[in-house]
Structure formats: structure tokens, C-alpha cells
Write a protein that holds these residues in place. Structure first.
Motif, mmCIF file in Angstrom:
data_model
loop_
_atom_site.group_PDB
_atom_site.id
_atom_site.type_symbol
_atom_site.label_atom_id
_atom_site.label_comp_id
_atom_site.label_asym_id
_atom_site.label_seq_id
_atom_site.Cartn_x
_atom_site.Cartn_y
_atom_site.Cartn_z
ATOM 1 N N MET A 7 0.794 -1.248 -0.123
ATOM 2 C CA MET A 7 -0.053 -0.199 -0.106
ATOM 3 C C MET A 7 0.945 1.148 0.006
ATOM 4 S SD MET A 7 -3.009 -0.923 2.810
ATOM 5 C CE MET A 7 -3.769 0.539 2.666
ATOM 6 N N LEU A 8 1.717 1.197 0.993
ATOM 7 C CA LEU A 8 3.054 2.397 0.866
ATOM 8 C C LEU A 8 3.642 2.629 -0.634
ATOM 9 C CD1 LEU A 8 4.387 1.868 4.540
ATOM 10 C CD2 LEU A 8 2.610 3.814 3.542
ATOM 11 N N LEU A 9 3.768 1.486 -0.906
ATOM 12 C CA LEU A 9 4.731 1.551 -2.453
ATOM 13 C C LEU A 9 3.571 2.251 -3.454
ATOM 14 C CD1 LEU A 9 6.529 -1.736 -2.484
ATOM 15 C CD2 LEU A 9 7.547 0.482 -2.450
ATOM 16 N N ALA A 10 2.191 1.561 -3.398
ATOM 17 C CA ALA A 10 1.354 2.081 -4.393
ATOM 18 C C ALA A 10 1.238 3.537 -4.037
ATOM 19 C CB ALA A 10 0.056 1.353 -4.043
ATOM 20 N N ALA A 11 1.255 4.000 -2.900
ATOM 21 C CA ALA A 11 0.860 5.446 -2.517
ATOM 22 C C ALA A 11 2.215 6.247 -3.112
ATOM 23 C CB ALA A 11 0.842 5.686 -1.125
ATOM 24 N N CYS A 12 3.195 5.664 -2.790
ATOM 25 C CA CYS A 12 4.355 6.445 -3.309
ATOM 26 C C CYS A 12 4.504 6.422 -4.890
ATOM 27 C CB CYS A 12 5.773 5.629 -2.815
ATOM 28 S SG CYS A 12 7.175 6.340 -3.232
ATOM 29 N N TYR A 13 4.305 5.180 -5.565
ATOM 30 C CA TYR A 13 4.194 5.292 -7.215
ATOM 31 C C TYR A 13 2.966 6.271 -7.372
ATOM 32 C CZ TYR A 13 7.435 1.347 -7.072
ATOM 33 O OH TYR A 13 8.518 0.665 -6.746
ATOM 34 N N GLY A 14 1.982 6.186 -6.844
ATOM 35 C CA GLY A 14 0.867 6.982 -7.107
ATOM 36 C C GLY A 14 1.289 8.642 -6.968
ATOM 37 N N ALA A 15 1.994 8.861 -5.809
ATOM 38 C CA ALA A 15 2.367 10.408 -5.695
ATOM 39 C C ALA A 15 3.110 10.719 -6.687
ATOM 40 C CB ALA A 15 3.000 10.551 -4.638
ATOM 41 N N LEU A 16 4.236 10.158 -7.039
ATOM 42 C CA LEU A 16 5.230 10.197 -8.122
ATOM 43 C C LEU A 16 4.795 10.298 -9.539
ATOM 44 C CD1 LEU A 16 8.307 7.893 -6.655
ATOM 45 C CD2 LEU A 16 8.222 10.572 -6.674
ATOM 46 N N SER A 17 3.855 9.275 -9.746
ATOM 47 C CA SER A 17 3.295 9.521 -11.024
ATOM 48 C C SER A 17 2.240 10.616 -11.250
ATOM 49 C CB SER A 17 2.235 8.442 -11.237
ATOM 50 O OG SER A 17 2.922 7.170 -11.166
ATOM 51 N N THR A 18 1.743 10.949 -10.060
ATOM 52 C CA THR A 18 0.820 12.163 -9.926
ATOM 53 C C THR A 18 1.806 13.456 -10.283
ATOM 54 O OG1 THR A 18 -0.887 11.394 -8.667
ATOM 55 C CG2 THR A 18 -0.936 13.714 -8.891
ATOM 56 N N LEU A 19 2.924 13.560 -9.572
ATOM 57 C CA LEU A 19 3.838 14.591 -9.697
ATOM 58 C C LEU A 19 4.353 14.682 -11.334
ATOM 59 C CD1 LEU A 19 5.679 16.972 -8.539
ATOM 60 C CD2 LEU A 19 7.092 15.153 -7.896
ATOM 61 N N SER A 20 4.563 13.603 -11.748
ATOM 62 C CA SER A 20 5.207 13.461 -13.254
ATOM 63 C C SER A 20 3.918 14.098 -14.248
ATOM 64 C CB SER A 20 5.781 12.368 -13.675
ATOM 65 O OG SER A 20 6.143 12.141 -14.993
ATOM 66 N N LEU A 21 2.663 13.604 -13.623
ATOM 67 C CA LEU A 21 1.476 14.016 -14.763
ATOM 68 C C LEU A 21 1.348 15.530 -14.542
ATOM 69 C CD1 LEU A 21 -0.764 13.241 -16.467
ATOM 70 C CD2 LEU A 21 -1.968 12.729 -14.463
ATOM 71 N N ALA A 22 1.296 16.079 -13.199
ATOM 72 C CA ALA A 22 0.930 17.412 -13.094
ATOM 73 C C ALA A 22 2.321 18.061 -13.811
ATOM 74 C CB ALA A 22 1.289 17.633 -11.424
ATOM 75 N N ALA A 23 3.622 17.949 -13.637
ATOM 76 C CA ALA A 23 4.365 18.526 -14.332
ATOM 77 C C ALA A 23 4.226 18.595 -15.888
ATOM 78 C CB ALA A 23 5.926 17.852 -14.013
#
Length: 272
Positions: free
Chosen positions: A16-32
Motif C-alpha cells: 500500500m505504501l509503495l502504491a501510494a509512493c508510485y501514485g504520488a510520483l506518477s501524479t507529480l510527473s503528470l502534473a509537471a
């Protein structure tokens, strides 16, 4: 945090933590990317943010591999070694509180039980070998063999009972041997007595034979004596008959003499 994630966090929490981390990084990349598309961010900054997010994903992936996969893989490899009777190699990760730690502690129990079983098997082989040697000596008629090396406490009663049984067998065989010697001695005495009896019987038979011969002679003598007695009896009968005849003659002579005497008396009276 990393120590807790590695050692204590349950596997579901980790993912779950890995999924949240990957999700946050993916969201950051998508936002950029969106920010660069709408000119909200400079293209260089957006590219840097995306590159940083990608690098972070790679770092997290490598760290998660190190923190999650390596303990699981190592545990599986050690489990295979345990299944292959490797009971001596150390089992790692027993201090972990996650699933890896639970499997490692279970494997440690299996290892300890396997070591106990191996020790018991070795002990049983030693006991079987010792008893086998003892029975082999017994088969070779060696009743003096004893198992001197002590068995483990839970099996030493077997050794003690074996030694006691061998002692009892030894004493029994010794008693049987002594009885056999006595029987042989008695048989020798009986054989000697039989020989003596046979000799005495032969002597008595010879004596009886001599006695029978003497009895035959006595019988012959008795027969001859009986014949002589019959002849003497016949002679006595003849003599008696002659005596009776002589008595009749004498009686007649006496009568005649009486007649003569009477006649003489009469003559004398006449003459007178």
C-alpha cells in the motif's frame, strides 16, 4: 522509517505504501506534464520534475526490491535448503515481525525439530548397532559380551535390561552346563554300575549253571537212592513174608511139641 518498513510493516502495508509512493510520483510527473502543456511551468522545469519523478520511481523500485524481495527470496532459498536436509546453516530474518519473520521463525522450529530427529536417528542407529553387535556375539556363543557404553537417558534402560538379560542367560546356560555335567557323571556311574551288575549277573549265571549241574548229580543220586530204597523195601517185604512163613512153621512145631508132651504125659500116667 526504512527499518520499520523493512522489518515490521506487514506485506500488505508495504505494498500500500509503495502504491501510494508510485501514485504520488506518477501524479507529480503528470502534473509537471500538464503544467508544461498549459504553459504553467517552464518546459525545462517540467522536464526536470518528470525526470526526478522517474528517478524516484527507479530508486523506490530498487529499494523495495532490496527491502522486500531480497528477504523473501533468501527465505525461500533457505527453505529449499532446509527441505534438502541442510539443518546446520543459520536461518536469517527471525527478528523480523512481518511475514518473512514469521516464516523464518517457523523454519527455525522446523530446523530444531529436524535436528532433534537427526539426533534421534543417529542415536537409534548407535543403539541398533550396539544391540546388533551384542546379538552377533550371542549368535557366536559369547555370553560374556556386555554393552558398556551408556545410551542416552531415555534409552539407557534398554541397555541395562539387555545386560541383565544376557547375565540371566549366562547364568542359565551355566546351570544347564552344570546339570549336564551332573547327568554325564550320573550316566558314567550308571554305566559302571551296569557293567558291575552285568559281571555279577554273569558270575551268578555261572554259579547257577554249576548249581544246576550239582542238582542234576543230586537228582541222579536221589534216583539211585530211591531205586535202592525200593529194592530194600522189596527185600524187607520178602523177608517179612519169609518171617511170617517161618512163624507158621514154628507155631506148627510148637503145636506138635505140645502134642508130643501130652502124649508123653498120658504114657507116663499109663505106666504109673
Amino acid at each position: 522509517m526504512i527499518r520499520w518498513f523493512q522489518r515490521d510493516a506487514p506485506i500488505r502495508v508495504k505494498f500500500m505504501l509503495l502504491a501510494a509512493c508510485y501514485g504520488a510520483l506518477s501524479t507529480l510527473s503528470l502534473a509537471a506534464t500538464i503544467g508544461a502543456g498549459y504553459d504553467l511551468l517552464p518546459a525545462t522545469l517540467a522536464t526536470g520534475i518528470a525526470a526526478g519523478a522517474l528517478l524516484a520511481v527507479l530508486v523506490v523500485a530498487m529499494m523495495s526490491r532490496k527491502l522486500i524481495c531480497d528477504p523473501y527470496v533468501n527465505t525461500v532459498v533457505r527453505m529449499e535448503g532446509l527441505a534438502a536436509d541442510d539443518l546446520d546453516s543459520a536461518i536469517g530474518y527471525t527478528e523480523y515481525r512481518d511475514c518473512v519473520g514469521r516464516m523464518a521463525r517457523a523454519m527455525h522450529v522446523f530446523q530444531r525439530n529436524g535436528q532433534l530427529l537427526a539426533t534421534a536417528a543417529t542415536t537409534q542407529r548407535e543403539i541398533v548397532d550396539a544391540l546388533g553387535v551384542g546379538l552377533e556375539q550371542l549368535a557366536d556363543s559369547d555370553l560374556t559380551h556386555r554393552i558398556e557404553r551408556a545410551f542416552p537417558p531415555e534409552f539407557d534402560t534398554l541397555r541395562v535390561n539387555y545386560n541383565r538379560a544376557m547375565g540371566a542367560v549366562s547364568r542359565t546356560i551355566a546351570a544347564v552346563a552344570a546339570a549336564g555335567d551332573g547327568i554325564n557323571s550320573g550316566a558314567a556311574d550308571i554305566r559302571q554300575a551296569s557293567d558291575d551288575l552285568s559281571q555279577r549277573t554273569e558270575q551268578q549265571a555261572a554259579s547257577l549253571e554249576e548249581t544246576a549241574a550239582a542238582m542234576d548229580e543230586i537228582t541222579s543220586t536221589v534216583r539211585e537212592t530211591a531205586a535202592g530204597a525200593r529194592r530194600a523195601n522189596d527185600a524187607v517185604v520178602d523177608a517179612r513174608s519169609e518171617a511170617e512163613s517161618s512163624g507158621e512153621v514154628v507155631r506148627r512145631a510148637v503145636d506138635a511139641m505140645g502134642g508130643i508132651e501130652r502124649a508123653s504125659n498120658e504114657i507116663s500116667e499109663i505106666i504109673s
